[in-house]
Design an enzyme around this catalytic site. Structure first.
Site, short mmCIF file in Angstrom:
data_model
loop_
_atom_site.label_atom_id
_atom_site.label_comp_id
_atom_site.label_asym_id
_atom_site.label_seq_id
_atom_site.Cartn_x
_atom_site.Cartn_y
_atom_site.Cartn_z
N LYS A 58 0.84 -1.19 0.00
CA LYS A 58 0.00 0.00 0.00
C LYS A 58 0.88 1.25 0.00
O LYS A 58 2.10 1.16 0.23
CB LYS A 58 -0.94 -0.01 1.19
CG LYS A 58 -0.26 -0.17 2.53
CD LYS A 58 -1.27 -0.39 3.63
CE LYS A 58 -0.59 -0.50 4.97
NZ LYS A 58 -1.47 -0.25 6.09
N ARG A 154 -10.04 -0.51 15.17
CA ARG A 154 -9.94 0.32 13.96
C ARG A 154 -10.90 -0.26 12.94
O ARG A 154 -11.99 0.25 12.74
CB ARG A 154 -8.47 0.28 13.49
CG ARG A 154 -8.05 1.35 12.58
CD ARG A 154 -6.56 1.29 12.26
NE ARG A 154 -6.15 0.07 11.58
CZ ARG A 154 -4.95 -0.13 11.02
NH1 ARG A 154 -4.03 0.82 11.10
NH2 ARG A 154 -4.66 -1.26 10.41
N TYR A 281 15.52 29.93 7.87
CA TYR A 281 14.33 30.63 8.36
C TYR A 281 14.33 30.74 9.88
O TYR A 281 14.63 29.77 10.59
CB TYR A 281 13.06 29.87 7.95
CG TYR A 281 12.66 30.06 6.50
CD1 TYR A 281 12.30 31.32 6.02
CD2 TYR A 281 12.65 28.98 5.63
CE1 TYR A 281 11.94 31.49 4.69
CE2 TYR A 281 12.28 29.14 4.30
CZ TYR A 281 11.93 30.41 3.84
OH TYR A 281 11.57 30.57 2.54
N MET A 329 11.53 24.31 2.19
CA MET A 329 10.72 23.47 1.30
C MET A 329 11.58 22.67 0.32
O MET A 329 11.31 21.51 0.03
CB MET A 329 9.71 24.33 0.55
CG MET A 329 8.63 23.51 -0.12
SD MET A 329 7.43 24.49 -1.03
CE MET A 329 6.60 25.38 0.26
#
Ligand code: PLP
Length: 388
Positions: A58, A154, A281, A329
């Protein structure tokens, strides 16, 4: 697959290869070593004994690339595949994967007939799902795997509801319970909880068999369960994901597994900074000494978690160098002060091996406040996968 991958110089030395040999103009990509996956199938099979091995692919095969990985797994003899989504199953059938495919999440929308046409095996945890498949069956028999909840809370039929679900199934002769399954919540961390879950599961199996069903497969184990519980031959099928990608399901075991993914980038800029200079940053890092700071072409837009800022490391020339400042990023800064030879164009390994040094997925996960699974699946689509 980019066959030119074979020409890419090994990351243990500074890159001398032209950027054109890399899969994109940006020197950032993930190598997926299919021979490692093939090797890991052998390791898992040795532990699983007589149990059938179903490979979990998956989420784009945990970030490694759905169809190349599934083809490799099929060629290396896994007995079946597990996907989460119906769409993943359809994509595999379109890619000519022929072995059984289990759909783990059991969300079928209106696709019941399509699921059966594609020969996918549904997991069912509500009677309504079985009824929908019975309607779509058009007189044929449908094999399902019935999932029961033994503590994960779940998906799965709650044990208290199992008798009524079995009564409902008795009215659906087209639906055959081919498999009975549950999912272990803590096979990597809590043997006592695992033991309790397995006891409840044994009770569920007795009920199912007493109701006249004869599931051919009974399964509970993920990778951790395969190594810690199913190695004793508890059940006759295991659903293995993370171990096949070469990540030991818990620290300190399965040293024979080989990590399949290596994430590589390059130093694209380098500067000398005086003591007291800020980096990145919000100036979350300040140099304590005269420093050499390298800029690497990977960031959180590629899936390197921002939490790795000021905590993680990358490999340059086989040496571990600390990430300094915030991950941005597209770019991340490394302190290469200890490495006077480091240069623009040097290979950087973000995940995996370079020379004798290695950043395993577990280490990068710990540096980023997460688990190896998220490290792998978080690698974004803009990072080309190079299957070698
Ligand atoms: C139902 C189920 N079985 C098996 C697995 C495989 O787990 P692992 O990657 O730990 O082997 C998963 C993955 O989350 C799962 O959801």
């Amino acid at each position: 697959m980019w066959s030119e991958a074979r020409n890419i110089p090994d990351g243990s030395t500074a890159s001398t290869g032209p950027a054109s040999r890399r899969p994109g103009s940006r020197p950032t990509f993930a190598e997926v070593d299919l021979s490692a996956i093939a090797h890991n199938v052998g390791c898992v099979r040795a532990v699983a004994g007589a149990a059938q091995v179903y490979a979990v692919v998956k989420a784009d095969a945990y970030g490694h690339g759905l169809t190349p990985v599934a083809s490799c797994l099929e060629a290396n003899g896994v007995n079946g595949i597990c996907v989460a989504l119906v769409e993943e199953g359809f994509a595999l059938r379109a890619a000519q994967i022929e072995i059984p495919i289990l759909v783990l999440n059991g969300v079928y929308g209106q696709d019941h007939a399509e699921v059966l046409r594609a020969g996918l095996t549904p997991i069912v945890y509500e009677l309504a799902q079985a009824e929908a498949f019975a309607r779509a069956a058009g007189g044929r028999t449908v094999g399902i795997h019935l999932k029961v909840d033994t503590g994960m809370a779940r998906l799965g039929v709650p044990l208290a509801e199992l008798p009524s679900v079995l009564e409902g199934l008795a009215l659906l002769p087209q639906v055959r319970i081919e498999g009975l399954m549950t999912h272990l919540a803590s096979a990597d961390s809590d043997p006592e909880m695992t033991r309790e879950q397995l006891e409840r599961f044994a009770g569920a199996e007795r009920l199912v068999r007493a109701a006249g069903h004869a599931p051919r497969f009974v399964h509970s184990a993920n990778s951790a369960g395969t190594y810690t519980v199913n190695s004793a031959g508890t059940h006759n099928l295991v659903r293995v994901g993370i171990a096949l990608y070469g990540v030991p399901p818990l620290p300190g075991i399965a040293p024979d597994l080989r990590p399949a993914m290596r994430v590589r980038s390059q130093i694209i800029a380098l500067r000398e900074l005086p003591a007291g200079a800020s980096v990145g940053y919000n100036a979350t890092f300040r140099t304590a000494r005269k420093s050499r700071i390298a800029t690497v072409a990977i960031g959180y837009g590629d899936g390197l978690l921002r939490a790795a800022g000021n905590r993680g490391s990358m490999l340059v020339r086989g040496v571990r160098c600390p990430i300094v400042g915030s991950v941005s990023m597209d770019l991340t800064s490394l302190d290469v002060t200890e490495m006077p030879a480091a240069s623009v164009g040097d290979d950087v390994v973000v995940l995996g091996r370079q020379g004798t040094a290695e950043i395993p997925a577990r280490e990068l996960g710990e540096a980023s406040g997460t688990i190896p699974y998220e490290v792998l699946t978080n690698l974004s689509a803009r990072v080309p996968r190079l299957h070698i």
